[in-house]
Design a protein around this motif. Structure first.
Motif, mmCIF file in Angstrom:
data_model
loop_
_atom_site.group_PDB
_atom_site.id
_atom_site.type_symbol
_atom_site.label_atom_id
_atom_site.label_comp_id
_atom_site.label_asym_id
_atom_site.label_seq_id
_atom_site.Cartn_x
_atom_site.Cartn_y
_atom_site.Cartn_z
ATOM 1 N N UNK A 1 0.817 -1.209 0.000
ATOM 2 C CA UNK A 1 0.000 0.000 0.000
ATOM 3 C C UNK A 1 0.848 1.255 0.000
ATOM 4 N N UNK A 2 2.145 1.129 -0.142
ATOM 5 C CA UNK A 2 3.043 2.290 -0.193
ATOM 6 C C UNK A 2 3.035 2.854 -1.594
ATOM 7 N N UNK A 3 4.206 3.234 -2.059
ATOM 8 C CA UNK A 3 4.306 3.728 -3.426
ATOM 9 C C UNK A 3 3.774 5.129 -3.552
ATOM 10 N N UNK A 4 2.775 5.301 -4.391
ATOM 11 C CA UNK A 4 2.294 6.627 -4.739
ATOM 12 C C UNK A 4 1.121 7.033 -3.850
ATOM 13 N N UNK A 5 1.391 7.169 -2.566
ATOM 14 C CA UNK A 5 0.345 7.517 -1.601
ATOM 15 C C UNK A 5 0.815 8.677 -0.739
ATOM 16 N N UNK A 6 -0.093 9.592 -0.454
ATOM 17 C CA UNK A 6 0.244 10.761 0.353
ATOM 18 C C UNK A 6 0.451 10.408 1.817
ATOM 19 N N UNK A 7 0.953 11.362 2.589
ATOM 20 C CA UNK A 7 1.208 11.101 4.009
ATOM 21 C C UNK A 7 -0.085 11.059 4.829
ATOM 22 N N UNK A 8 -0.025 10.302 5.923
ATOM 23 C CA UNK A 8 -1.144 10.249 6.864
ATOM 24 C C UNK A 8 -1.109 11.484 7.755
ATOM 25 N N UNK A 9 -2.274 11.909 8.221
ATOM 26 C CA UNK A 9 -2.382 13.035 9.151
ATOM 27 C C UNK A 9 -2.890 12.484 10.478
ATOM 28 N N UNK A 10 -2.154 12.763 11.542
ATOM 29 C CA UNK A 10 -2.544 12.314 12.888
ATOM 30 C C UNK A 10 -3.046 13.517 13.677
ATOM 31 N N UNK A 11 -4.193 13.318 14.363
ATOM 32 C CA UNK A 11 -4.780 14.383 15.166
ATOM 33 C C UNK A 11 -5.245 13.806 16.492
ATOM 34 N N UNK A 12 -5.088 14.590 17.564
ATOM 35 C CA UNK A 12 -5.668 14.222 18.860
ATOM 36 C C UNK A 12 -7.099 14.728 18.889
ATOM 37 N N UNK A 13 -7.992 13.925 19.476
ATOM 38 C CA UNK A 13 -9.395 14.290 19.516
ATOM 39 C C UNK A 13 -9.929 14.025 20.913
ATOM 40 N N UNK A 14 -10.419 15.085 21.571
ATOM 41 C CA UNK A 14 -10.921 14.943 22.936
ATOM 42 C C UNK A 14 -12.356 14.437 22.942
ATOM 43 N N UNK A 15 -12.578 13.385 23.745
ATOM 44 C CA UNK A 15 -13.899 12.786 23.906
ATOM 45 C C UNK A 15 -14.172 12.728 25.397
ATOM 46 N N UNK A 16 -15.358 13.124 25.802
ATOM 47 C CA UNK A 16 -15.689 13.143 27.225
ATOM 48 C C UNK A 16 -15.718 11.723 27.792
ATOM 49 N N UNK A 17 -15.507 11.634 29.096
ATOM 50 C CA UNK A 17 -15.531 10.337 29.773
ATOM 51 C C UNK A 17 -16.914 9.691 29.640
ATOM 52 N N UNK B 1 -7.906 9.136 20.272
ATOM 53 C CA UNK B 1 -8.876 9.521 21.296
ATOM 54 C C UNK B 1 -8.142 9.909 22.583
ATOM 55 N N UNK B 2 -8.456 11.088 23.090
ATOM 56 C CA UNK B 2 -7.928 11.574 24.370
ATOM 57 C C UNK B 2 -9.113 11.944 25.242
ATOM 58 N N UNK B 3 -8.977 11.699 26.537
ATOM 59 C CA UNK B 3 -10.047 12.039 27.462
ATOM 60 C C UNK B 3 -9.555 13.105 28.427
ATOM 61 N N UNK B 4 -10.235 14.253 28.482
ATOM 62 C CA UNK B 4 -9.840 15.274 29.455
ATOM 63 C C UNK B 4 -10.176 14.795 30.873
ATOM 64 N N UNK B 5 -9.541 15.386 31.847
ATOM 65 C CA UNK B 5 -9.819 15.021 33.252
ATOM 66 C C UNK B 5 -11.265 15.309 33.590
ATOM 67 N N UNK B 6 -11.897 14.341 34.221
ATOM 68 C CA UNK B 6 -13.279 14.503 34.655
ATOM 69 C C UNK B 6 -13.256 15.066 36.077
ATOM 70 N N UNK B 7 -14.214 15.936 36.408
ATOM 71 C CA UNK B 7 -14.201 16.568 37.729
ATOM 72 C C UNK B 7 -14.595 15.613 38.854
#
Length: 168
Positions: free
Chosen positions: A26-42, A153-159
Motif C-alpha cells: 500500500x506504499x508507493x504513490x500515496x500521500x502522508x497520513x495526518x494524525x490528530x488528537x481528539x478529545x472525547x468526554x468520559x 482519542x484523548x479524554x480530558x480530566x473529569x471533575x
C-alpha cells in the motif's frame, strides 16, 4: 514467491525490487497520513455514541479541467494551483548508460480548500489512545492517493470520576 524475486537481478532491473514490494504494502504513490488528537468526554467513552470532527483539507478540483461553461468558471474561480508534481525521466549519461531521475514540474491541476466533517463512532468502553482511521481523507495531490486521517482519542480530566484500565 516474493523473496525469490527480490534476489533476482533481472527483476531489479526490469521493474521489480523495492518499488514492487512497496506497492504490495500500500506504499508507493500515496500521500502522508495526518494524525490528530481528539478529545472525547468520559461519558461518551463510557456510554458510547458518535462525535464529529471538522477538518480543512486540500482537494483536487475535478471541475476545473473542463471549465467550459460560465457556471463552472465561476465555481472554479477560487481554485488555486496545486503543489508541484514529481515525475521520473530517463536521461542518457553516456553511451549505453541511462539514468532514471526524478524532477519537480508545475501541476496542471487546480486545488481548493474544503471543510469536511468526519463522523467518528465511539464504542462503549473505548480507552484513551484508541485510534480511529478515516481512509483516504487526508489532503489530495494530483496523481497521488490521499493518505489517511488518524484520530487518537484523548479524554480530558473529569471533575468527579477517573478511569483505571477498564474500571471507572
Amino acid at each position: 514467491g516474493g523473496g525469490r524475486q527480490a534476489m533476482d537481478p533481472f527483476s531489479m532491473f526490469f521493474g521489480g525490487g523495492q518499488q514492487e514490494q512497496d506497492r504490495g504494502r500500500g506504499g508507493g504513490n500515496r500521500g502522508p497520513d495526518v494524525r490528530m488528537n481528539f478529545e472525547v468526554s468520559l461519558e461518551d467513552m463510557y456510554k458510547g455514541g458518535s462525535v464529529s470532527a471538522k477538518i480543512k483539507r486540500r482537494i483536487v478540483c475535478r471541475g476545473c479541467r473542463r471549465a467550459d461553461t460560465a457556471e463552472r468558471k465561476a465555481r472554479c474561480a477560487k481554485c488555486g494551483r496545486c503543489p508541484n508534481e514529481v515525475r521520473t525521466v530517463h536521461r542518457q549519461m553516456g553511451p549505453g548508460m541511462i539514468v532514471q531521475q526524478q524532477e519537480e514540474v508545475p501541476s496542471k491541476e487546480k486545488c481548493t480548500q474544503e471543510e469536511t466533517t468526519l463522523d467518528a463512532v465511539i464504542e462503549r468502553g473505548m480507552d484513551t489512545g484508541h485510534e480511529i482511521v478515516f481512509e483516504r481523507m487526508s489532503e489530495q495531490t494530483p496523481k497521488q492517493i490521499p493518505g489517511n486521517v488518524i484520530l487518537t482519542i484523548k479524554s480530558p480530566r473529569h471533575k468527579r470520576f477517573r478511569r483505571e484500565g477498564k474500571d471507572l
